[in-house]
Design a protein around this motif. Structure first.
Motif, PDB file in Angstrom:
ATOM      1  N   GLU A   1      -3.949  -8.711  -6.318  1.00  9.35           N
ATOM      2  CA  GLU A   1      -4.726  -8.080  -7.387  1.00  9.35           C
ATOM      3  C   GLU A   1      -3.830  -7.799  -8.589  1.00  9.35           C
TER       4      GLU A   1
ATOM      5  N   GLY B   1      -8.537  -8.976   2.602  1.00  9.31           N
ATOM      6  CA  GLY B   1      -7.218  -8.342   2.668  1.00  9.31           C
ATOM      7  C   GLY B   1      -6.298  -9.145   3.529  1.00  9.31           C
TER       8      GLY B   1
ATOM      9  N   LYS C   1      -3.452  -4.935  -1.292  1.00  8.80           N
ATOM     10  CA  LYS C   1      -3.900  -3.594  -0.922  1.00  8.80           C
ATOM     11  C   LYS C   1      -3.554  -3.173   0.501  1.00  8.80           C
ATOM     12  N   ASP C   2      -3.682  -4.054   1.448  1.00  9.02           N
ATOM     13  CA  ASP C   2      -3.475  -3.674   2.837  1.00  9.02           C
ATOM     14  C   ASP C   2      -2.080  -4.007   3.346  1.00  9.02           C
TER      15      ASP C   2
ATOM     16  N   ARG D   1       0.815  -1.212   0.000  1.00 12.74           N
ATOM     17  CA  ARG D   1       0.000   0.000   0.000  1.00 12.74           C
ATOM     18  C   ARG D   1       0.848   1.261   0.000  1.00 12.74           C
TER      19      ARG D   1
END
Length: 302
Positions: free
Chosen positions: A274, A297, A242-243, A211
């Motif tokens: 992703e 996540g 993402k996290d 991130r």
């Protein structure tokens, strides 16, 4: 192949696990870390032969140096040639370890089956400015490392239940101004030209963004590597978790290990990875969730 549990090659310490497993994976830690950084990942990769070194000027390799990506890559290449099955390995690196993995591809492509890299994009202007003041950053890290457990966990983003007191102890010892300044300089000096040389080595590389990184930079890295590859290099792919924090092998080792396994086996990547659209030849497969599995996540996967 039988390798002692703990060994050293020309002074560089490494741990060897599961030596009878047929495929070798090398795990490379972040700046100020040690091989203990992978303690929660290696049980989840028990079907592989693992070589896990302490990089130069770190922990049990403290006497080897000075630290540089070049020296690290050369010494790790020797370990792979001497101890990995068939003299080759899948190479995994986080942050500084990610740069070392790319340098290994650049300098010793014959030792690398594939690479899995996180947190090792050429620095943008903000981080170059941040790294230009390494003494301040190093002092800040020292404050965090000596903070109460709850404060340190919140500041680092590490999963509280995964805290390793021995690793923290090693990081405190490794956290010197000299090593931090050297690490910052190495990152600043790693350029697009280096990246292009990596691309010409034609290796399949997974680039995993956290991130804290700009997606566009990871996409551009994948595009450059894919465009310069003639075969395996064209299968380079970029992903976003993402996290994830910078050293997210300390945040979610299970998900990290699942990604390593999928990449090494050329299987679909976990759903939490992703795919980043726009990289050369991108059409990566992703695993289909089994019944009851959601696309969560990293902080939710235990």
């Amino acid at each position: 192949m039988s390798v002692p549990a703990d060994a050293s090659t020309e002074g560089l310490f490494f741990s060897s696990l599961n030596p009878l497993a047929p495929i070798t994976i090398v795990l490379l830690h972040a700046l100020m870390g040690s091989h203990l950084e992978w303690a929660h990942c290696w049980p989840k990769l028990s079907e592989y032969h693992l070589l896990i070194p302490d990089l130069p000027q770190h922990s049990r390799s403290r006497h080897v140096g000075p630290f540089s990506y070049l020296l690290s890559a050369d010494l790790i290449a020797k370990i792979i040639r001497d101890h990995a099955h068939d003299g080759r390995a899948h190479v995994v690196g986080v942050s500084a370890g990610g740069y070392v993995a790319l340098e290994l591809v650049r300098r010793h492509p014959d030792t690398v089956l594939s690479a899995f890299v996180s947190g090792a994009a050429p620095l943008e202007d903000f981080w170059k400015s941040f790294n230009s003041q390494p003494k301040i950053a190093q002092i800040g890290l020292s404050v965090i490392l000596h903070s109460p457990r709850s404060v340190m966990t919140k500041a680092t983003g590490w999963a509280p239940e995964l805290r390793n007191d021995e690793l923290v102890k090693e990081m405190k010892r490794n956290n010197t101004a000299r090593l931090y300044e050297t690490g910052c300089r190495e990152a600043q000096n790693w350029t697009r030209e280096n990246l292009e040389e990596v691309g010409r080595r034609d290796k399949r590389i997974a680039l995993v963004a956290s991130r804290h990184e700009k997606v566009e930079h990871i996409q551009e890295m994948a595009r450059v590597l894919g465009a310069l590859g003639s075969d395996q290099g064209q299968k380079t792919r970029a992903f976003l978790v993402k996290d994830a924090i910078q050293a997210w092998n300390l945040q979610n080792p299970q998900l990290f290990a699942r990604g390593i396994r999928a990449w090494a086996e050329k299987m679909p990547m976990p759903m939490d990875y992703e795919p980043l659209e726009g990289e050369a030849g991108a059409n990566p497969r992703r695993e289909v969730p089994s019944r009851g599995q959601s696309n969560r996540g990293p902080s939710s996967s235990k």
